[in-house]
Design a protein around this motif. Structure first.
Motif, PDB file in Angstrom:
ATOM      1  N   VAL A 110       1.179  -1.117  -0.111  1.00 43.58           N
ATOM      2  CA  VAL A 110       0.350  -0.005   0.291  1.00 43.58           C
ATOM      3  C   VAL A 110       0.439   0.990   0.327  1.00 43.58           C
ATOM      4  CG1 VAL A 110      -1.739   1.290   1.227  1.00 43.58           C
ATOM      5  CG2 VAL A 110      -1.516  -1.012   1.329  1.00 43.58           C
ATOM      6  N   GLU A 111       0.529   2.069  -1.205  1.00 41.69           N
ATOM      7  CA  GLU A 111       1.814   3.377  -0.952  1.00 41.69           C
ATOM      8  C   GLU A 111       0.514   4.302  -0.795  1.00 41.69           C
ATOM      9  OE1 GLU A 111       4.378   4.357  -0.438  1.00 41.69           O
ATOM     10  OE2 GLU A 111       4.812   1.512  -0.632  1.00 41.69           O
ATOM     11  N   PRO A 112       0.643   5.738  -0.183  1.00 39.91           N
ATOM     12  CA  PRO A 112       1.696   5.522   0.309  1.00 39.91           C
ATOM     13  C   PRO A 112       1.782   5.194   2.257  1.00 39.91           C
ATOM     14  CG  PRO A 112       0.503   7.969   0.509  1.00 39.91           C
ATOM     15  CD  PRO A 112       0.104   6.555  -0.586  1.00 39.91           C
ATOM     16  N   ALA A 113       2.673   5.218   2.173  1.00 38.54           N
ATOM     17  CA  ALA A 113       2.962   4.675   3.518  1.00 38.54           C
ATOM     18  C   ALA A 113       1.924   4.954   4.852  1.00 38.54           C
ATOM     19  CB  ALA A 113       4.416   4.407   4.010  1.00 38.54           C
ATOM     20  N   LYS A 114       1.825   6.105   4.663  1.00 37.07           N
ATOM     21  CA  LYS A 114       0.967   6.396   6.109  1.00 37.07           C
ATOM     22  C   LYS A 114      -0.727   5.986   6.108  1.00 37.07           C
ATOM     23  CE  LYS A 114      -0.033  10.834   3.203  1.00 37.07           C
ATOM     24  NZ  LYS A 114       0.262  12.773   3.133  1.00 37.07           N
ATOM     25  N   ARG A 115      -1.248   5.785   4.373  1.00 37.05           N
ATOM     26  CA  ARG A 115      -2.695   4.640   4.220  1.00 37.05           C
ATOM     27  C   ARG A 115      -2.779   3.627   4.855  1.00 37.05           C
ATOM     28  NH1 ARG A 115      -3.727   3.351   0.159  1.00 37.05           N
ATOM     29  NH2 ARG A 115      -6.330   3.424   0.132  1.00 37.05           N
ATOM     30  N   ARG A 116      -1.482   3.615   5.304  1.00 38.06           N
ATOM     31  CA  ARG A 116      -1.958   1.875   5.659  1.00 38.06           C
ATOM     32  C   ARG A 116      -2.080   1.658   7.346  1.00 38.06           C
ATOM     33  NH1 ARG A 116       4.885   0.415   4.940  1.00 38.06           N
ATOM     34  NH2 ARG A 116       4.632   0.396   2.207  1.00 38.06           N
ATOM     35  N   PRO A 117      -1.560   2.537   8.346  1.00 35.60           N
ATOM     36  CA  PRO A 117      -2.869   2.357   9.217  1.00 35.60           C
ATOM     37  C   PRO A 117      -4.150   2.576   9.434  1.00 35.60           C
ATOM     38  CG  PRO A 117      -0.199   4.573   9.432  1.00 35.60           C
ATOM     39  CD  PRO A 117      -1.014   4.347   8.253  1.00 35.60           C
TER      40      PRO A 117
END
Length: 815
Positions: free
Chosen positions: A196-203
C-alpha cells in the motif's frame, strides 16, 4: 413529740426522659452481647450465596475456586504438553480472491526460522522448539465445505484479509457459516500491507479492516500484519501459549482430525484411520461419523506413536514389527448400525381398531374426540328409567325395564348420569350455556319463505362465471397471498368438501383441545412406530453425556482406528488435500427420531421460505438433505402446534423432520443449493438460509395444518344470518354442521339448518354481524414429517429444490 420535718420538692420541668435506643442502630458488640453466644438458624438458606460465612470461610472458598480453575486450565492445556502432546490445529482461511494461505503459513514459520515445505492445500505439521509445542496447519482455499470441515476441528482459526480487495459474497458466507457452526479462538491477519502506497495510508487500512472484522466478531482486538516479522513472531507466540476456547458441543464428544487413511486391498479387510484423539475418551463400543461417508463400527483401536523420536529408536522398530499395541476393543455393549427399532408385532385388536377408523361410517366431521350427528349416539345422555318413587341408585340397577307395572302413577324419572350440566361438557351446538334453554327468537321456525330456499343464484350467469374464472386464474405470489390471507383456501363448486377434506377435523381450541390420535392411525407413515422414543429427554441426555466421561482412549493419544464395512467406492471420492474429520457418536445418536430444530431466518435472506422446501442441513459433524415442516413454537397443554406454510423474513419457526438424533443443543446451519442460470452463470455454491439449534425430539408433537373455509353473509336478520359460498351442496353443510363458525370481527356462532341444494345455510351468532364481515370455519389435519437423507457433496440437483405447487385436477387449491 413534734412531727418530723418533711422535705417538699416540685416536679422537675427541665429534665425529660430520653428516647429508647433503636435496636437497628446497635453496634456489633451490642448485638453480640444481646445474642449471648446464640447463633441464628440459617438452615433454610440453600444456595451458597445465601449462606452467611465468616471471613475465614470466604477466604477458603475463594482459594478452592482458584485451585479448581488452575486444575481446569492444566487439564485443558495438558493435551498439548510433552514430547508426545497433541498438535495445536490451526485453520488458515483466505477471505479474498488474492489471499494465499500457503504464503501466510510460510511467513509465520519463517518468523521463527522454521523451514518447511508448505503445500498449496492440505495438512502441514511442524514442531516449534522455542515454545516446545507442535502446530498442525490446515491450508485451505476458498471452498465453503472445506472451510466448515476445518473450522469444526480447529483450535485456532486465522482469517486472511486483503488491503486492496473487499471481502466478496463468498468470503462473507464463509465468515457467517464458520461462526454459526461454533468457532474456537479467532485470529485475523492482513496479507500484502507493505504494497500500500503511500505508507501513511497503511494505519488507515488497518483501522478499516479492524472495523470490518469487529462487525462480525467484536472481541477482535487487533489485525496482525503478516509483512512484519515481529508481528508474525508475536502471533506464533499467541498460537503456542494461548488456551483455545473450544466449542461446547465438540468437547462433549471424542473427535479427531484424520492425518492418514490406509485403504485395504480387498473388501474383507478394515480401513485404518490415523490421528490424535481429542475431546473425551474414544471408545470402541460407540459408532464413529467419518466426514460425509457415514456411520461405522470400530473393529479395534491401536497405538500409533510417531517414528521420528530419536531415543530408543531400535527398540521401537523391533516392537512395531513384532506386535501392535491394542488400546481398546469393542465389547458386547457395542452399538449396531440399525436406524430403526425391530418391527413390532401388532395385536389383532390394534389392527381392527386401525381399520375401523378408516372404514367406519360417519355422518359428521370429527370435532375434538367425537363424530357428532353420526349413528354412534354414545355421546347422548342415557334415557331415564321409570322407577317407583324412593328407589335408590342400587335398587335401580336391578330394574331391566318399565314393563313390570300397568300404572305409572307412583313412578318417577331417574337419570343415572346425575346432573347433566355437571357430568357432561356442553356440546358446541349448544352454545356456552350448555343445556340452558335457548331464546325462542333465535330458534323459532325459519322467518323466510320456503320459496327463498330455492332462489340460489345459478352459475349460468355468464358475467359472474367469467369473473370467477378470471379470479381463480390470476397470477398471485403464494408467499404474499399467505401473508394477507393465511390458511384460507377456495374449493371448486363441483368438488365435494366432505370427500376432499376427509382427513380434516375440527377443534374447539387449538391450544387446549385433545387431539384424538386414533383417527390418525390409518394415515401415519409405515415406520412411524419404529422411530426412537425418548420419554424423559433431560435425564436421558445427562445419563448419556456422563457415560462419555468415563473410559476410552484418553485425549492426546495418536491411534490407528480400524473401521468395519467401509465401502471401497469411497476411495475414489477421498481427497487427501481436504480435511477429513472423525467424531464419536454418543449412545443412540445413530437412531432415527422425529427431530425438532429452532430455525431463524437469516437477516440477509429477504425471500420467504416455503415449508417442505428441500435444503441442506449441517448439525454438528453431520449433513443431511431435508424437507422440513415448519410449525409454531411454544408450549401448549395438548402439544398441538399450527403448521406454517411459509417462513417469512424476520420470523422464527420450528423445523421438524425424521433423521438420526443428536443429544444436546447443537448449532445448526441451513443451506439452499444454487443452480447456474443465464442471468447468474456462476452463483455461490450454497446460500445460507438461516441458523438454528437442536431441540428435544418428540414423535408426540402434533403439527396441525389449518385450512379456513370462508363464506359471505347473504341475508342478516338480527342474530340469524344466511351464508353462502362456503359450501356448494346440502350434504357438505350437514357434514360440517357441528363446527363452530367465527367472523374476523370476533363473533362466533353455529350452523342452524341448510337451505336449498346449493350450499346456503342459516347460522346463529352471539351478536349482530357486519354485512361486510366474512364468516369462516377452521379445519385441522395432522402433518407427518419427511425422512432426511445423507448429503452427498458430489450430487447435482436437477432443480432448485423448491416444492412445486400441487395441482388439483378437479380444480381449487391443493390442501
Amino acid at each position: 413529740m413534734a412531727p418530723s420535718a418533711q422535705s417538699h420538692s416540685h416536679r422537675s420541668t427541665t429534665k425529660g426522659t430520653q428516647k429508647g435506643f433503636k435496636s437497628r442502630k446497635a453496634t456489633k458488640g451490642a448485638l453480640k452481647e444481646i445474642a449471648k453466644g446464640k447463633l441464628a438458624d440459617l438452615s433454610h438458606r440453600k444456595t451458597p450465596h445465601q449462606q452467611m460465612m465468616s471471613k475465614f470461610d470466604r477466604r477458603n472458598q475463594n482459594k478452592q475456586k482458584q485451585l479448581n480453575k488452575h486444575k481446569e486450565h492444566l487439564r485443558e492445556t495438558n493435551v498439548f504438553a510433552g514430547r508426545d502432546g497433541a498438535p495445536r490445529i490451526v485453520a488458515v482461511i483466505p477471505l479474498c480472491e488474492d489471499g494465499d494461505s500457503a504464503a501466510a503459513v510460510r511467513l509465520l514459520s519463517g518468523s521463527l526460522d522454521i523451514e518447511a515445505e508448505v503445500p498449496e492445500e492440505g495438512l502441514l505439521r511442524t514442531e516449534i522448539d522455542r515454545f516446545k509445542q507442535k502446530v498442525q496447519y490446515i491450508v485451505l482455499k476458498r471452498d465453503l465445505v472445506a472451510c466448515l470441515d476445518a473450522g469444526r476441528v480447529a483450535d485456532f482459526v486465522i482469517f486472511i484479509l486483503s488491503p486492496d480487495q473487499e471481502v466478496d459474497a463468498l468470503g462473507e458466507l464463509i465468515i457467517r457459516s464458520v461462526e454459526s457452526q461454533g468457532l474456537s479462538t479467532l485470529m485475523t491477519v492482513v496479507q500484502g500491507l507493505d504494497k500500500v502506497e503511500p505508507a501513511k495510508r497503511r494505519p488507515q487500512v488497518l483501522a478499516s479492516l479492524k472495523s470490518y472484522v469487529t462487525h462480525f466478531h467484536p472481541d477482535q482486538e487487533k489485525v496482525h500484519n503478516l509483512d512484519s516479522r515481529q508481528e508474525c513472531a508475536n502471533l506464533m507466540r499467541s498460537l503456542c501459549t494461548t488456551t483455545p476456547k473450544g466449542v461446547r458441543w465438540r468437547e462433549d464428544r471424542s473427535w479427531m482430525l484424520v492425518d492418514d487413511v490406509q485403504w485395504p486391498e480387498n473388501e474383507q479387510e478394515n480401513v485404518v484411520l490415523t490421528g490424535v484423539v481429542r475431546g473425551k475418551g474414544l471408545k470402541a463400543d460407540r459408532l464413529v461419523q467419518v466426514g460425509d461417508w457415514g456411520d461405522f463400527q470400530i473393529e479395534k483401536i491401536t497405538a500409533a506413536p510417531l517414528t521420528s523420536k530419536k531415543r530408543r529408536q531400535d527398540e521401537m522398530t523391533v516392537d512395531e514389527s513384532d506386535t501392535e499395541n491394542v488400546l481398546d476393543t469393542p465389547t458386547e455393549d457395542q452399538d449396531d448400525t440399525a436406524e430403526l427399532a425391530p418391527e413390532a408385532i401388532m395385536m389383532d385388536d390394534d389392527i381392527d381398531a386401525t381399520m375401523s377408523v378408516a372404514t367406519s361410517d360417519k355422518r359428521g366431521v370429527l370435532l375434538d374426540d367425537h363424530h357428532y350427528f353420526s349413528d354412534d349416539e354414545t355421546h347422548l345422555p342415557v334415557k331415564p328409567k321409570r322407577l317407583p318413587k324412593g328407589t335408590s341408585a342400587y335398587q335401580a340397577a336391578w330394574y331391566l325395564g318399565d314393563n313390570f307395572s300397568d300404572s305409572g302413577s307412583d313412578y318417577e324419572d331417574v337419570d343415572e348420569q346425575g346432573d347433566l350440566s355437571m357430568g357432561t361438557p356442553a356440546l358446541p351446538q349448544d352454545g356456552v350455556e350448555g343445556f340452558a334453554p335457548r331464546e325462542p327468537t333465535e330458534f323459532a321456525p325459519t322467518e323466510y319463505a320456503k320459496s327463498e330456499m330455492f332462489l340460489d343464484p345459478t352459475p349460468d350467469d355468464e358475467a359472474e362465471a367469467e369473473q370467477l374464472a378470471a379470479f381463480r386464474n390470476r397470477n398471485v405470489d403464494e408467499a404474499e397471498d399467505d401473508r394477507e390471507f393465511p390458511d384460507e383456501i377456495e374449493l371448486h363448486p363441483h368438488v365435494l368438501a366432505r370427500e376432499r377434506l376427509l382427513k380434516y377435523r375440527g377443534l374447539k381450541s387449538l391450544r387446549e383441545s385433545h387431539w384424538e390420535e386414533a383417527e390418525d392411525r390409518a394415515y401415519e407413515p409405515e415406520d412411524w412406530r419404529r422411530l426412537l422414543q425418548v420419554p424423559d429427554y433431560k435425564s436421558t441426555r445427562s445419563q448419556v453425556t456422563r457415560e462419555a466421561l468415563i473410559g476410552g482412549v484418553p485425549a492426546g493419544t495418536r491411534v490407528h482406528i480400524h473401521l468395519r464395512n467401509v465401502p471401497t467406492s469411497l476411495r475414489s471420492s477421498y481427497n487427501p488435500s481436504r480435511p477429513l474429520n472423525l467424531f464419536s457418536l454418543l449412545r443412540h445418536e445413530h437412531k432415527r427420531a422425529v427431530l425438532n430444530f429452532n430455525f431463524t431466518l437469516s437477516s440477509d435472506y429477504t425471500t420467504a421460505v416455503k415449508s417442505k422446501q428441500e435444503m441442506i442441513m449441517q448439525c454438528g459433524p453431520r449433513r443431511f438433505v431435508i424437507s422440513p415442516l415448519f410449525s409454531q413454537g411454544g408450549n401448549t397443554s395438548n402439544d398441538v402446534h399450527k403448521f406454517d406454510r411459509f417462513l417469512h423474513p424476520g420470523q422464527s419457526t420450528v423445523a421438524t423432520f425424521v433423521a438420526p438424533m443428536t443429544w444436546g443443543s447443537v448449532p445448526t446451519l441451513f443451506f439452499k443449493r444454487n443452480i447456474a442460470t443465464e442471468e447468474n452463470p456462476s452463483p455461490l455454491p450454497l446460500t445460507l438460509l438461516g441458523t438454528g439449534t437442536s431441540m428435544a425430539p418428540s414423535s408426540s408433537r402434533v403439527i396441525a395444518k389449518r385450512i379456513i373455509l370462508t363464506g359471505h353473509p347473504y341475508k342478516i336478520h338480527k342474530k340469524l344470518v344466511t351464508i353462502r359460498y362456503m359450501f356448494f351442496n346440502r350434504e357438505d353443510v350437514e357434514w360440517f354442521k357441528a363446527l363452530q363458525l367465527w367472523t374476523k370481527r370476533g363473533r362466533s356462532g353455529f350452523i342452524k339448518e341448510s337451505l336449498g341444494t346449493h350450499g346456503y345455510f342459516k347460522a346463529t351468532f352471539d351478536g349482530k354481524i357486519n354485512p361486510q364481515d366474512s364468516v369462516g370455519v377452521s379445519l385441522y389435519k395432522r402433518m407427518w414429517p419427511r425422512n432426511a437423507r445423507v448429503w452427498n457433496p458430489e450430487e447435482v440437483l436437477a432443480g432448485e429444490g423448491d416444492v412445486v405447487m400441487e395441482v388439483d385436477t378437479e380444480g381449487g387449491v391443493a390442501v
